[in-house]
Design a protein around this motif. Structure first.
Motif, PDB file in Angstrom:
ATOM      1  N   ASN A  71       0.824  -1.212   0.000  1.00 33.82           N
ATOM      2  CA  ASN A  71       0.000   0.000   0.000  1.00 33.82           C
ATOM      3  C   ASN A  71       0.861   1.266   0.000  1.00 33.82           C
ATOM      4  O   ASN A  71       0.501   2.270  -0.616  1.00 33.82           O
ATOM      5  N   GLU A  72       1.993   1.228   0.686  1.00 37.25           N
ATOM      6  CA  GLU A  72       2.891   2.382   0.694  1.00 37.25           C
ATOM      7  C   GLU A  72       3.440   2.655  -0.705  1.00 37.25           C
ATOM      8  O   GLU A  72       3.503   3.812  -1.162  1.00 37.25           O
ATOM      9  N   LEU A  73       3.819   1.604  -1.401  1.00 39.64           N
ATOM     10  CA  LEU A  73       4.339   1.766  -2.764  1.00 39.64           C
ATOM     11  C   LEU A  73       3.245   2.243  -3.709  1.00 39.64           C
ATOM     12  O   LEU A  73       3.494   3.083  -4.586  1.00 39.64           O
ATOM     13  N   MET A  74       2.020   1.730  -3.535  1.00 41.92           N
ATOM     14  CA  MET A  74       0.918   2.163  -4.390  1.00 41.92           C
ATOM     15  C   MET A  74       0.616   3.646  -4.175  1.00 41.92           C
ATOM     16  O   MET A  74       0.269   4.363  -5.119  1.00 41.92           O
ATOM     17  N   ALA A  75       0.773   4.130  -2.938  1.00 38.30           N
ATOM     18  CA  ALA A  75       0.580   5.550  -2.676  1.00 38.30           C
ATOM     19  C   ALA A  75       1.626   6.384  -3.407  1.00 38.30           C
ATOM     20  O   ALA A  75       1.330   7.491  -3.891  1.00 38.30           O
ATOM     21  N   CYS A  76       2.844   5.874  -3.499  1.00 39.01           N
ATOM     22  CA  CYS A  76       3.898   6.589  -4.241  1.00 39.01           C
ATOM     23  C   CYS A  76       3.569   6.630  -5.731  1.00 39.01           C
ATOM     24  O   CYS A  76       3.737   7.675  -6.388  1.00 39.01           O
ATOM     25  N   TYR A  77       3.108   5.507  -6.272  1.00 38.02           N
ATOM     26  CA  TYR A  77       2.691   5.500  -7.677  1.00 38.02           C
ATOM     27  C   TYR A  77       1.569   6.505  -7.908  1.00 38.02           C
ATOM     28  O   TYR A  77       1.563   7.235  -8.909  1.00 38.02           O
ATOM     29  N   LYS A  78       0.613   6.531  -6.994  1.00 36.10           N
ATOM     30  CA  LYS A  78      -0.524   7.449  -7.144  1.00 36.10           C
ATOM     31  C   LYS A  78      -0.055   8.898  -7.136  1.00 36.10           C
ATOM     32  O   LYS A  78      -0.593   9.744  -7.876  1.00 36.10           O
ATOM     33  N   LYS A  79       0.945   9.221  -6.332  1.00 36.14           N
ATOM     34  CA  LYS A  79       1.452  10.586  -6.274  1.00 36.14           C
ATOM     35  C   LYS A  79       2.041  11.001  -7.625  1.00 36.14           C
ATOM     36  O   LYS A  79       1.816  12.121  -8.103  1.00 36.14           O
TER      37      LYS A  79
ATOM     38  N   GLU B  50      -1.300  13.987 -14.207  1.00 32.31           N
ATOM     39  CA  GLU B  50      -2.634  14.503 -14.517  1.00 32.31           C
ATOM     40  C   GLU B  50      -2.679  16.019 -14.317  1.00 32.31           C
ATOM     41  O   GLU B  50      -3.296  16.737 -15.104  1.00 32.31           O
ATOM     42  N   THR B  51      -2.023  16.505 -13.279  1.00 32.05           N
ATOM     43  CA  THR B  51      -2.001  17.946 -13.022  1.00 32.05           C
ATOM     44  C   THR B  51      -1.309  18.700 -14.142  1.00 32.05           C
ATOM     45  O   THR B  51      -1.757  19.768 -14.568  1.00 32.05           O
ATOM     46  N   ARG B  52      -0.214  18.139 -14.638  1.00 31.05           N
ATOM     47  CA  ARG B  52       0.550  18.812 -15.692  1.00 31.05           C
ATOM     48  C   ARG B  52      -0.022  18.563 -17.082  1.00 31.05           C
ATOM     49  O   ARG B  52       0.397  19.183 -18.052  1.00 31.05           O
TER      50      ARG B  52
ATOM     51  N   ASP C  12       0.254  15.733 -18.774  1.00 27.42           N
ATOM     52  CA  ASP C  12       1.131  14.823 -19.512  1.00 27.42           C
ATOM     53  C   ASP C  12       0.417  13.475 -19.644  1.00 27.42           C
ATOM     54  O   ASP C  12       0.600  12.564 -18.824  1.00 27.42           O
ATOM     55  N   LYS C  13      -0.420  13.328 -20.693  1.00 26.77           N
ATOM     56  CA  LYS C  13      -1.240  12.131 -20.826  1.00 26.77           C
ATOM     57  C   LYS C  13      -0.410  10.885 -21.129  1.00 26.77           C
ATOM     58  O   LYS C  13      -0.760   9.783 -20.701  1.00 26.77           O
ATOM     59  N   ILE C  14       0.681  11.035 -21.856  1.00 25.97           N
ATOM     60  CA  ILE C  14       1.504   9.868 -22.181  1.00 25.97           C
ATOM     61  C   ILE C  14       2.085   9.263 -20.907  1.00 25.97           C
ATOM     62  O   ILE C  14       1.995   8.049 -20.664  1.00 25.97           O
ATOM     63  N   SER C  15       2.673  10.105 -20.071  1.00 24.15           N
ATOM     64  CA  SER C  15       3.240   9.608 -18.822  1.00 24.15           C
ATOM     65  C   SER C  15       2.147   9.145 -17.864  1.00 24.15           C
ATOM     66  O   SER C  15       2.324   8.136 -17.159  1.00 24.15           O
ATOM     67  N   ALA C  16       1.027   9.866 -17.827  1.00 25.98           N
ATOM     68  CA  ALA C  16      -0.060   9.476 -16.929  1.00 25.98           C
ATOM     69  C   ALA C  16      -0.593   8.096 -17.286  1.00 25.98           C
ATOM     70  O   ALA C  16      -0.825   7.247 -16.410  1.00 25.98           O
ATOM     71  N   ASN C  17      -0.790   7.833 -18.572  1.00 27.34           N
ATOM     72  CA  ASN C  17      -1.289   6.530 -18.997  1.00 27.34           C
ATOM     73  C   ASN C  17      -0.277   5.424 -18.711  1.00 27.34           C
ATOM     74  O   ASN C  17      -0.637   4.329 -18.271  1.00 27.34           O
ATOM     75  N   ALA C  18       1.000   5.703 -18.988  1.00 20.55           N
ATOM     76  CA  ALA C  18       2.028   4.693 -18.746  1.00 20.55           C
ATOM     77  C   ALA C  18       2.132   4.361 -17.259  1.00 20.55           C
ATOM     78  O   ALA C  18       2.275   3.191 -16.874  1.00 20.55           O
ATOM     79  N   CYS C  19       2.067   5.383 -16.412  1.00 19.92           N
ATOM     80  CA  CYS C  19       2.105   5.156 -14.967  1.00 19.92           C
ATOM     81  C   CYS C  19       0.865   4.393 -14.509  1.00 19.92           C
ATOM     82  O   CYS C  19       0.957   3.477 -13.675  1.00 19.92           O
ATOM     83  N   TYR C  20      -0.294   4.746 -15.062  1.00 16.95           N
ATOM     84  CA  TYR C  20      -1.536   4.067 -14.693  1.00 16.95           C
ATOM     85  C   TYR C  20      -1.505   2.593 -15.075  1.00 16.95           C
ATOM     86  O   TYR C  20      -1.985   1.730 -14.327  1.00 16.95           O
ATOM     87  N   ILE C  21      -0.934   2.286 -16.230  1.00 18.22           N
ATOM     88  CA  ILE C  21      -0.821   0.888 -16.660  1.00 18.22           C
ATOM     89  C   ILE C  21       0.011   0.087 -15.665  1.00 18.22           C
ATOM     90  O   ILE C  21      -0.322  -1.055 -15.310  1.00 18.22           O
ATOM     91  N   GLU C  22       1.102   0.688 -15.190  1.00 17.52           N
ATOM     92  CA  GLU C  22       1.943  -0.010 -14.214  1.00 17.52           C
ATOM     93  C   GLU C  22       1.201  -0.197 -12.887  1.00 17.52           C
ATOM     94  O   GLU C  22       1.346  -1.242 -12.235  1.00 17.52           O
ATOM     95  N   ILE C  23       0.398   0.789 -12.502  1.00 15.76           N
ATOM     96  CA  ILE C  23      -0.410   0.650 -11.287  1.00 15.76           C
ATOM     97  C   ILE C  23      -1.388  -0.508 -11.433  1.00 15.76           C
ATOM     98  O   ILE C  23      -1.529  -1.349 -10.525  1.00 15.76           O
TER      99      ILE C  23
ATOM    100  N   VAL D 160     -13.311  11.859 -22.837  1.00 16.38           N
ATOM    101  CA  VAL D 160     -13.730  12.580 -21.633  1.00 16.38           C
ATOM    102  C   VAL D 160     -12.513  13.195 -20.943  1.00 16.38           C
ATOM    103  O   VAL D 160     -12.557  14.343 -20.474  1.00 16.38           O
ATOM    104  N   GLN D 161     -11.406  12.448 -20.866  1.00 12.21           N
ATOM    105  CA  GLN D 161     -10.207  12.973 -20.229  1.00 12.21           C
ATOM    106  C   GLN D 161      -9.658  14.178 -20.985  1.00 12.21           C
ATOM    107  O   GLN D 161      -9.162  15.133 -20.379  1.00 12.21           O
ATOM    108  N   ASN D 162      -9.738  14.131 -22.301  1.00  7.38           N
ATOM    109  CA  ASN D 162      -9.235  15.260 -23.091  1.00  7.38           C
ATOM    110  C   ASN D 162     -10.083  16.513 -22.894  1.00  7.38           C
ATOM    111  O   ASN D 162      -9.581  17.639 -22.972  1.00  7.38           O
TER     112      ASN D 162
END
Length: 602
Positions: free
Chosen positions: A332-340, A346-348, A350-361, A599-601
């Motif tokens: 759970n601690e590691l998942m919180a780091c991924y979520k951060k 998402e804030t910036r 950067d959809k390419i990085s956001a999607n790639a990070c989400y896939i790993e999550i 919708v995300q766009n």
């Protein structure tokens, strides 16, 4: 071929010895160019140098009188070089070498530098700058130096303004435990002396570049390479607990990057990071709006959480096994780091990085679902596990519509290949079709009929029909509107053109001009070659027609439920039902993925 590398090595071995000998000779010659002085003599030169102290082309070693500089620090001893005065001084070390033997460091303590330039220094002794300060506007510079032992900056009360290290080699460690306004490390290399590190405490983790718990307003690491063949208790970069205003990392090649408890206050820019081991990110704080870190730098499950388990050794936790996934607290601690990180992307925007990070999550969560099923035996976990796997394969967890399109095309092609070996009413190509064509072909070789007579016997009926229609329309010109008469002209012309083209093709393909028994033996040879070529061409044509028909049929069955009466019968009919269900499932994923991205766009 296997012996070729050995032969090449034997051929190049003498050249290797020559180059090694040349390097040793150059090093010996370089040492010979330096003047050998003792530590006592060096201190005398410093004291007599005034405000600007120049030490050049010197080899500094120990003598029997140098023990008076040895200071006992309880757990270790250092040769302490005190500052000659309290006022700011400029120290220049050019092309010098320090070799005091043993592991006792040489320490410059309480110096106030107006300027410090160290160029071409070679050390086999630990070098420490303890409680040093900086007054001048010029940065402290280290350039083209080779540190065969530790280089350390330490101090609690004083701050260094600017520290720049460029084109230097570190065989052991660079340790900074002092506040620095600006620190730049450029074009440098960190080697790992495995013999030296193996003699240290095996229950403690050491770092080649150690900046833990340091306060640095601006830190830049550019084109820095670390040896990645490291002992078990040695990692690359330690920023644990550091407070950094601005952090810039680019073209870094390392094994480990430790951000545990680190805090970036203003901006974090990083790219071209080649980390082959771990990136520890527990309690790592960074500004979401001012962090530019493409996810590919940390991808492939490099993120981890360091755990100690009662020792000072940093053990990376990564949920890559069932046992590791079961450790819920660390998971759970590691998942919180991924979520951060994902929230930052998402804030910036950067959809390419956001999607790639989400896939790993989602990959980690899928792995957890499997572990929960194996532990509890609940079928819900198993269903979610397989649904996640299907979602990953079809659309990268609803992040990649293009992947869904490729999957759909492969499904259409797979079923089309199956339909190619079944009978379809659309093309009528089956065993009877080939048998009928074979009968016509044997009749052609056994009789005197031409190809036109065999394949165009039904053309006479069509010809009579079109001629009759044309004559009727001509005789009834007054009874028909002009538009209807003009419509009949192109219809008749198109049929006439097709009819003449067909007859022309059959006339050109005619090569027997009689039965097979009537033609001479020489013509039989050329005729056999031509027949073989035409049969191959005909077979390719039939396969192409069958494939096009099967592909169109497969596409229709996949995308349309309630297709009605299909041209396939018996077993292919039930296969088409399965394809319809698969198509419904895949197209649902595609629709959800496409809508999600839209919708995300927005």
């Amino acid at each position: 071929m296997k012996a070729f590398p050995l032969f090449l090595w034997l051929l190049m071995f003498p050249l290797t010895l020559v180059f090694a000998q040349m390097d040793e000779e150059e090093e010996v010659e370089d040492q010979a160019m330096r003047t050998n002085i003792s530590l006592t003599e060096m201190v005398s030169m410093i004291r007599s140098g005034g405000d600007e102290i120049f030490l050049q082309d010197l080899l500094i070693t120990l003598s029997k009188d140098d023990d008076r500089f040895l200071v006992d620090k309880i757990f270790f001893k250092v040769y302490e070089i005190p500052a000659p005065s309290d006022k700011p001084l400029s120290l220049y070390l050019y092309n010098c070498s320090i070799d005091l033997g043993g592991s006792n460091a040489i320490s410059f303590r309480n110096w106030n530098f107006n300027r410090l330039n160290i160029i071409g220094l070679q050390t086999r002794t630990p070098v420490t700058f303890d409680e040093c300060s900086q007054t001048g506007a010029y940065p402290i510079r280290f350039e083209n130096c080779i540190f065969n032992h530790t280089l350390r900056f330490s101090g609690e009360d004083n701050r260094l303004k600017q520290l720049r290290i460029e084109k230097c080699t570190f065989v052991n460690q660079l340790i900074i435990n002092q506040k620095i306004t600006e620190f730049r490390l450029i074009n440098s290399y960190f080697a790992a002396d495995s013999n030296w590190f193996s003699n240290l405490d095996q229950e403690q983790t050491f770092y080649q570049l150690d900046l833990h718990n340091t306060h640095i307003e601006s830190l830049e690491l550019f084109r820095v390479e670390f040896d990645r063949q490291l002992p078990e208790n040695l990692y690359s970069i330690n920023l644990g607990g550091a407070v950094i205003g601005k952090l810039f990392l680019q073209f870094i090649r390392a094994h480990t990057l430790n951000f545990t408890d680190a805090s970036i206050e203003k901006s974090f820019l990083a790219d071209s990071l080649d980390i082959c081991g771990y990136v520890a990110v527990q309690n790592f704080d960074f500004p979401a709006e001012n962090t530019n870190l493409p996810w590919h730098n940390f991808s492939n499950e490099k993120l981890c959480v360091f755990i100690s388990e009662g020792t000072d050794k940093h053990l990376p936790y990564q949920p890559k096994s069932t046992e590791a996934v079961s450790r819920t607290l660390f998971f759970n601690e590691l998942m919180a780091c991924y979520k951060k990180f994902n929230d930052m992307y998402e804030t910036r925007g950067d959809k390419i990085s956001a999607n790639a990070c989400y896939i790993e999550i989602k990959d980690l969560q899928t792995r957890q679902q499997k572990q929960l099923y194996e532990t509890t035996g609940e079928i819900n976990y198993l269903i979610v596990y397989y649904l996640n796997r299907i979602a990953k394969h079809l659309s990268d967890y609803a992040t990649n519509p293009a992947r869904s399109i490729f999957v759909i095309q492969w499904i259409i092609l797979l079923f089309a290949l199956f339909y190619m070996f079944t009978f379809s009413e659309w093309d009528g190509i089956n065993f009877r079709y080939f048998l009928r064509q074979y009968e016509i072909l044997t009749e052609y070789f056994m009789s005197d009929k031409s190809l036109r007579e065999l394949y165009c016997h039904n053309q006479e009926e069509q010809s009579e029909q079109f001629e009759s229609l044309r004559s009727a329309n001509h005789s009834r010109r007054a009874s028909l509107p002009a538009a209807i008469r003009f419509m009949g002209a192109p219809l008749y012309g198109a049929w006439k053109f097709r009819h003449r083209l067909t007859l022309w093709i059959y006339d050109k393909l005619e090569f027997l001009h009689g039965s097979w028994l009537q033609i001479p033996a020489r013509r039989k040879v050329t005729a056999s070659i031509g027949i073989g070529f035409l049969l191959v061409l005909y077979f390719v044509f039939v396969v192409l027609v069958k494939f096009i028909n099967s592909y169109i049929l497969s596409m229709n069955l996949l995308v349309s439920l309630g297709f009605g009466k299909t041209p396939e019968q018996i077993i292919p009919l039930y296969i088409s039902i399965i394809q319809g269900v698969v198509g419904w499932f895949v197209l649902t994923f595609f629709s959800i993925t496409l809508l999600s991205q839209m919708v995300q766009n927005f």
